[in-house]
Design a protein around this motif. Structure first.
Motif, PDB file in Angstrom:
ATOM      1  N   CYS A 570       0.863  -1.193   0.000  1.00  0.00           N
ATOM      2  CA  CYS A 570       0.000   0.000   0.000  1.00  0.00           C
ATOM      3  C   CYS A 570       0.893   1.235   0.000  1.00  0.00           C
ATOM      4  N   GLY A 571       1.347   1.643  -1.172  1.00  0.00           N
ATOM      5  CA  GLY A 571       2.213   2.801  -1.242  1.00  0.00           C
ATOM      6  C   GLY A 571       2.219   3.416  -2.621  1.00  0.00           C
ATOM      7  N   SER A 572       2.790   4.609  -2.710  1.00  0.00           N
ATOM      8  CA  SER A 572       2.847   5.337  -3.975  1.00  0.00           C
ATOM      9  C   SER A 572       3.965   6.357  -3.923  1.00  0.00           C
ATOM     10  N   LEU A 573       4.602   6.572  -5.086  1.00  0.00           N
ATOM     11  CA  LEU A 573       5.564   7.656  -5.223  1.00  0.00           C
ATOM     12  C   LEU A 573       4.910   8.936  -5.726  1.00  0.00           C
ATOM     13  N   ASP A 574       3.769   8.825  -6.374  1.00  0.00           N
ATOM     14  CA  ASP A 574       3.148   9.983  -7.018  1.00  0.00           C
ATOM     15  C   ASP A 574       2.369  10.848  -6.040  1.00  0.00           C
ATOM     16  N   SER A 575       1.701  10.249  -5.075  1.00  0.00           N
ATOM     17  CA  SER A 575       0.846  10.995  -4.161  1.00  0.00           C
ATOM     18  C   SER A 575       1.527  11.142  -2.809  1.00  0.00           C
ATOM     19  N   HIS A 577      -0.089  12.064  -0.253  1.00  0.00           N
ATOM     20  CA  HIS A 577      -1.119  11.675   0.701  1.00  0.00           C
ATOM     21  C   HIS A 577      -1.826  10.432   0.187  1.00  0.00           C
ATOM     22  N   ALA A 578      -1.037   9.419  -0.171  1.00  0.00           N
ATOM     23  CA  ALA A 578      -1.613   8.213  -0.758  1.00  0.00           C
ATOM     24  C   ALA A 578      -2.529   7.484   0.217  1.00  0.00           C
ATOM     25  N   GLY A 579      -2.217   7.533   1.509  1.00  0.00           N
ATOM     26  CA  GLY A 579      -3.042   6.822   2.470  1.00  0.00           C
ATOM     27  C   GLY A 579      -4.389   7.458   2.681  1.00  0.00           C
ATOM     28  N   SER A 580      -4.418   8.743   3.032  1.00  0.00           N
ATOM     29  CA  SER A 580      -5.674   9.394   3.395  1.00  0.00           C
ATOM     30  C   SER A 580      -6.526   9.754   2.200  1.00  0.00           C
ATOM     31  N   ARG A 581      -5.921   9.971   1.027  1.00  0.00           N
ATOM     32  CA  ARG A 581      -6.690  10.456  -0.115  1.00  0.00           C
ATOM     33  C   ARG A 581      -6.893   9.433  -1.217  1.00  0.00           C
ATOM     34  N   VAL A 582      -6.171   8.322  -1.182  1.00  0.00           N
ATOM     35  CA  VAL A 582      -6.301   7.339  -2.254  1.00  0.00           C
ATOM     36  C   VAL A 582      -6.712   5.979  -1.694  1.00  0.00           C
ATOM     37  N   VAL A 583      -5.850   5.384  -0.870  1.00  0.00           N
ATOM     38  CA  VAL A 583      -6.056   3.995  -0.469  1.00  0.00           C
ATOM     39  C   VAL A 583      -7.243   3.844   0.471  1.00  0.00           C
ATOM     40  N   VAL A 584      -7.284   4.629   1.544  1.00  0.00           N
ATOM     41  CA  VAL A 584      -8.373   4.481   2.515  1.00  0.00           C
ATOM     42  C   VAL A 584      -9.741   4.763   1.893  1.00  0.00           C
ATOM     43  N   PRO A 585      -9.947   5.864   1.150  1.00  0.00           N
ATOM     44  CA  PRO A 585     -11.259   6.050   0.515  1.00  0.00           C
ATOM     45  C   PRO A 585     -11.623   4.936  -0.464  1.00  0.00           C
ATOM     46  N   ALA A 586     -10.633   4.416  -1.196  1.00  0.00           N
ATOM     47  CA  ALA A 586     -10.927   3.340  -2.141  1.00  0.00           C
ATOM     48  C   ALA A 586     -11.372   2.073  -1.418  1.00  0.00           C
ATOM     49  N   LEU A 587     -10.702   1.726  -0.334  1.00  0.00           N
ATOM     50  CA  LEU A 587     -11.100   0.536   0.419  1.00  0.00           C
ATOM     51  C   LEU A 587     -12.497   0.698   1.013  1.00  0.00           C
ATOM     52  N   MET A 588     -12.795   1.878   1.528  1.00  0.00           N
ATOM     53  CA  MET A 588     -14.140   2.122   2.053  1.00  0.00           C
ATOM     54  C   MET A 588     -15.191   2.019   0.961  1.00  0.00           C
ATOM     55  N   ALA A 589     -14.891   2.586  -0.212  1.00  0.00           N
ATOM     56  CA  ALA A 589     -15.854   2.529  -1.308  1.00  0.00           C
ATOM     57  C   ALA A 589     -16.058   1.107  -1.813  1.00  0.00           C
ATOM     58  N   LEU A 590     -15.079   0.246  -1.619  1.00  0.00           N
ATOM     59  CA  LEU A 590     -15.214  -1.163  -2.005  1.00  0.00           C
ATOM     60  C   LEU A 590     -15.938  -1.990  -0.951  1.00  0.00           C
ATOM     61  N   GLY A 591     -16.373  -1.369   0.123  1.00  0.00           N
ATOM     62  CA  GLY A 591     -17.127  -2.074   1.151  1.00  0.00           C
ATOM     63  C   GLY A 591     -16.285  -2.739   2.208  1.00  0.00           C
ATOM     64  N   VAL A 592     -15.002  -2.408   2.274  1.00  0.00           N
ATOM     65  CA  VAL A 592     -14.123  -3.012   3.283  1.00  0.00           C
ATOM     66  C   VAL A 592     -14.379  -2.345   4.633  1.00  0.00           C
ATOM     67  N   ALA A 610       1.422   4.258   2.591  1.00  0.00           N
ATOM     68  CA  ALA A 610       0.076   4.442   3.137  1.00  0.00           C
ATOM     69  C   ALA A 610      -0.210   3.551   4.335  1.00  0.00           C
ATOM     70  N   LEU A 611       0.781   2.807   4.822  1.00  0.00           N
ATOM     71  CA  LEU A 611       0.548   1.848   5.905  1.00  0.00           C
ATOM     72  C   LEU A 611       0.003   2.497   7.176  1.00  0.00           C
ATOM     73  N   PRO A 612       0.544   3.607   7.677  1.00  0.00           N
ATOM     74  CA  PRO A 612      -0.005   4.171   8.920  1.00  0.00           C
ATOM     75  C   PRO A 612      -1.476   4.558   8.806  1.00  0.00           C
ATOM     76  N   GLU A 613      -1.888   5.157   7.692  1.00  0.00           N
ATOM     77  CA  GLU A 613      -3.285   5.571   7.546  1.00  0.00           C
ATOM     78  C   GLU A 613      -4.204   4.369   7.409  1.00  0.00           C
ATOM     79  N   VAL A 614      -3.761   3.335   6.705  1.00  0.00           N
ATOM     80  CA  VAL A 614      -4.573   2.124   6.575  1.00  0.00           C
ATOM     81  C   VAL A 614      -4.733   1.435   7.919  1.00  0.00           C
ATOM     82  N   ALA A 615      -3.639   1.335   8.688  1.00  0.00           N
ATOM     83  CA  ALA A 615      -3.710   0.693   9.998  1.00  0.00           C
ATOM     84  C   ALA A 615      -4.629   1.450  10.940  1.00  0.00           C
TER      85      ALA A 615
END
Length: 910
Positions: A570-575, A577-592, A610-615
């Motif tokens: 769960c990481g990115s070089l481009d963003s 704020h990959a955790g709070s703005r990409v990964v976490v919202p996507a997981l929530m939208a997928l019903g996780v 993005a590990l700290p924000e996901v955790a």
């Protein structure tokens, strides 16, 4: 129907309201999704047909009942609704033709252009440029590992384009701005300047992940057609002999107001308090606004941060109170209110909600100026019609719906609720009188909240129950802050001392507002009772599903069964704020709703940022890493150390995995193939964790960033069954081509191949010819992707379109023959030398009519119709992305990189 107060003809009021409602409803129904023409989308055609059918049926029914007026009204409303839909279709068709002329269609890559335009907003640096200041002021709001990203700060501003070269002269028919992003801390221009700028014109896109931000809709709501990426302020040239336009004058006025406000509140003011004052006064985005707005978002009072009709209402109330003190006439009060609306619209920095507020204020002022009674329904209907006609897509936006719903709720329910509450208050003392007075704002807040609640739930899927009491508590200090900050601007020219005094009052009021909001944020129940991101896609009846999120240059895979969910990287070089703005919202939208574990393949930033924000968001009980990751984490203050320390504080257990181990999640079995135990790696990629996931007779192979050594090790392993029967395989190292990787792909013969990467690796796709008939899903091409296995044995892949997944069936590995006896020697490609990838020559090329500068010239077969400009005194190139010696290393500790882009030095990406 509202009762006539005086003068106005009552029978015309409801008709205008019905017409405005029908027009806006038709516009909102037609602009649910982007389209290109009136009948381009079948769903919209059906919508129009349904409206016409309802009108015909209602007309026939009314005629049968001899209700001719009702029949005429039905036809009128249906016609208004169709007119609104046609207006949206016309506007969108013009917008699409403009983008097509600019070469910004969906299938077209970004283009190098030369633009002349007027700077219409204040150039501002993002918060990365003010990081040290925000840290000292305890106003820094960012992801935990953002500080390890070396992405440069940018200056942002908008320009009103006059010419775009190359582009047809008639390509600027609709009014549209460009958002300019200049790398560095200098913009090279001031508000109101006419400039020439060279950069990459980039189209706005819809969300690339479920729950992601729709930049295309954001741009349309603000009339921003595209972004212009500029590598340096030296590519921005001021045009001195350009004529002054109205927008240039407005931009200079806003810049002057911004400077006066900053001088009034002082440089020593806390950044978050200053940002809140600016946001509520001029709509300016000052450093520290993210931290200031966080408690408001969590308590459901974000409307206090975003400038809107509430701010204008406070100013209008203060102005009318002053005119009543001097006993001004009604006409004078109307003129004052009209001037205030004009100044408000000219001062606030391009906010749609502020334009709506100014328009409604102007209509009210006109009614007062002509000594006519203020009929709210007329003002509301006229404002809705004007806004919907000038911006046909506005009725589909949450801001438009919330604004008008709140006003309607106040008009309909505020008075009755206040009377009901007041009737239940007994006694004749001072306390009883104060309680009766309090019933009015309580009734108004409750009616507005009730009217807007369905819209909030529909668009955001969340509602904070403390919104009403928090709003009532903050109203007084917030109103004092707004009035004093505007007074500081008005008085600074007359008396700097008075301006500074009012600025101090504004800062202290802002600090009080922030203190109350943060205190309420700590109370139980402050967080929304529902999810903050609407669920757009779930597993359904699938027994196994893999989701590959689009994180740019990075990796993030979600593996789910009916009982367990595990995240692999769960990481990115481009963003940043990959955790709070990409990964976490996507997981929530997928019903996780929960994650059983997060598996990190290796200690490179693009795999764990993005590990700290996901955790934190999902209370992850377990994080699984390699021994190499733990070795990196032993370095104090390194990114792996900070990440693991953070998750351990959250109560997460950190485990290690090595070759030969097996991890079980319910019915799924994770067999670890690499790395071997007790082996150190000079290249962190070679120590990537390789896992074979089995669920029944389904199998997935995840490879991380393995390189030559690891690929050869897998091909020559003593267990040939470890690579047999793989349904889905991840391409090693984000799809970077190596002969050994190609041999591994040919050996496995997977039906579906996954490649999580940014667009740079696809400038020259060397995988063509090595994939056979496999389906390859690439995030930079297809956005987020998914693979599902169903109990009936079927297997399908899905591609995110921006609104939903488009699915198609594929064959399973069980239906494809395997050559399990194949060995490394049978694949000659594995022994082929890598060789030079591409020869790049520095040449001279004319990029405009006046000057000549060096450019990077890319051969036509690699990057058609694109080239980058290299500055004469700079090694960087103007391109979609910049490359330094072919490799992209981010961060460094003791000379060691935290992440890389390609594995071969001095070689462009593939």
């Amino acid at each position: 129907m509202p009762r006539r107060m005086s003068g106005a003809h009552e029978s015309r009021v409801p008709l205008l309201g019905w017409i405005a409602g029908a027009f806006t409803l038709g516009a909102a129904a037609w602009s649910v999704r982007p389209h290109t023409g009136l009948w381009a989308d079948g769903a919209r055609g059906w919508t129009a047909g349904e409206l016409a059918a309802v009108a015909i049926v209602a007309c026939l029914g009314a005629g049968a009942w001899r209700r001719r007026r009702f029949a005429a009204l039905c036809l009128l409303l249906a016609g208004c609704a169709l007119l609104g839909a046609a207006r949206v279709a016309q506007s969108d068709a013009r917008w699409a033709r403009m983008l097509e002329r600019w070469g910004l269609t969906e299938a077209t890559e970004r283009r190098l252009v030369r633009v002349r335009g007027v700077v219409v907003t204040i150039p501002r640096a993002d918060e990365r440029a003010w990081r040290e200041v925000l840290e000292r002021g305890d106003a820094l709001c960012e992801d935990v590992l953002t500080k390890f990203s070396v992405s440069e700060p940018r200056i942002r501003f908008d320009i009103d384009p006059i010419t775009i070269e190359p582009a047809p002269s008639n390509a600027l028919a609709p009014h549209a701005d460009l958002r300019v992003l200049v790398d560095g801390l200098a913009s090279g221009c001031l508000p109101g300047d006419t400039i020439d700028v060279i950069g990459w014109l980039t189209p706005l896109d819809t969300s690339r992940n479920p729950g992601g931000f729709d930049t295309q809709a954001w741009g349309r709501s603000r009339s921003i057609a595209a972004t212009l990426c500029v590598a340096s302020s030296e590519l921005v040239t001021r045009v001195d002999d350009a004529p002054v336009s109205v927008r240039a004058l407005v931009a200079r006025w806003r810049s002057w107001v911004d400077v006066v406000l900053r001088e009034s509140i002082g440089e020593d003011a806390p950044p978050d308090a200053s940002a809140l004052v600016a946001s509520s006064t001029t709509g300016g985005v000052w450093p520290g606004l993210s931290a200031a707005s966080l408690p408001f978002r969590r308590t459901g009072t974000q409307h206090l941060v975003a400038i809107s009709g509430f701010n204008f209402g406070i100013l209008a109330g203060a102005a009318l109170w002053l005119t009543s003190l001097i006993r001004a006439s009604t006409v004078a009060s109307g003129i004052v209110l009209l001037l205030l609306a004009i100044l408000f619209a000219a001062t606030v920095e391009s906010e749609v909600s502020s334009t709506r507020a100014a328009l409604m204020g102007a209509i009210s002022a006109a009614a007062l100026s002509f000594s006519r009674s203020l009929v709210p329904t007329v003002a509301l209907a006229l404002a809705a019609l004007v806004i919907s006609w000038s911006d046909p897509r506005a009725p589909s936006e949450p801001g438009f719906q919330l604004s008008f719903a709140a006003v309607i709720g106040l008009r309909v329910g505020a008075g009755p609720l206040a009377r009901v509450f007041a009737s239940r208050v007994g006694g004749v003392g001072v306390a009883s009188a104060l309680v009766r007075r309090l019933c009015v704002p309580v009734g108004a807040s409750l009616s507005a909240w009730t009217a807007t609640l369905p819209i909030v739930l529909c668009h955001f899927g969340a509602c904070a129950w403390l919104c009403i009491p928090v709003t009532l508590t903050l109203t007084l200090p917030f109103a004092l802050m707004v009035v004093s900050s505007n007074a500081a601007i008005a008085l600074s020219s007359l008396s700097p001392i008075l301006g500074t005094t009012m600025g101090c009052v504004a800062i202290h009021s802002s600090q009080a507002v922030l203190a109350i909001a943060r205190s309420v944020d700590t109370l139980p129940g402050a967080m929304p009772a529902l999810r903050t991101v609407p669920v757009v896609d779930q597993m359904g009846d699938a027994e196994l599903r893999l989701d590959m999120l689009d994180v740019g240059d990075g990796s993030c895979h979600l593996i789910r069964t009916s009982t367990h969910s595990v995240l692999f990287d769960c990481g990115s070089l481009d963003s940043t704020h990959a955790g709070s703005r990409v990964v976490v919202p996507a997981l929530m939208a997928l019903g996780v709703t929960r994650l059983d574990a997060v598996v990190i393949s290796h200690p490179h930033f693009d795999h764990f940022s993005a590990l700290p924000e996901v955790a934190t968001a999902f209370r992850v009980p377990r994080v699984i890493v390699t021994g190499d990751f733990l070795a990196w984490a032993r370095r104090a203050k390194s990114a792996p150390a900070v990440a693991l320390d953070f998750v351990r504080l959250q109560g997460t257990r950190v485990d290690t995995a090595e070759a030969g181990g097996v991890i079980v999640f319910g019915d799924s079995r994770w067999q670890i193939l690499r790395p071997p135990a007790g082996v150190g790696f000079t290249d962190a990629n070679e120590g990537s964790l390789v896992a074979r996931i089995e669920h029944g007779n389904r199998s997935i192979l995840l490879l991380g960033d393995i390189g030559r050594e690891s690929c050869v090790s897998l091909l020559t392993s003593g267990d040939p069954k470890s690579l047999a029967g793989i349904d889905v395989m991840e391409l090693p190292h984000h799809g970077s081509f190596l002969p050994q990787s190609a041999a591994l792909v040919e050996r496995v013969k997977s039906c579906v191949l996954l490649q999580s990467t940014g667009p740079r690796r696809l400038l020259k796709d060397r995988w063509i010819g090595h994939l056979g008939d496999a389906t390859r899903l690439v995030t930079s091409r297809h956005r987020a992707c998914a693979v599902e296995w169903h109990p009936n044995g079927s297997m399908r892949v899905g591609v995110w379109t921006g609104e939903h997944y488009e699915w198609r069936a594929v064959r399973s590995a069980l239906a494809v023959g395997r050559d399990e006896e194949s060995t490394l020697e049978k694949h000659s490609v594995a022994h082929r030398p890598a060789g030079p990838f591409l020869e790049i020559k520095l040449q001279k090329a004319r990029v405009d009519r006046h000057s000549e500068c060096p450019v990077w010239h890319f051969p036509r077969e690699w990057h058609p119709r694109q080239f980058g400009v290299a500055l004469a005194n700079d090694e960087r190139a103007v391109g979609p992305r910049r490359h330094r010696s072919g490799n992209r290393h981010i961060g460094a500790e003791d000379g060691e990189p935290l992440g890389d882009f390609v594995d071969l030095p001095l070689r462009p990406p593939d």
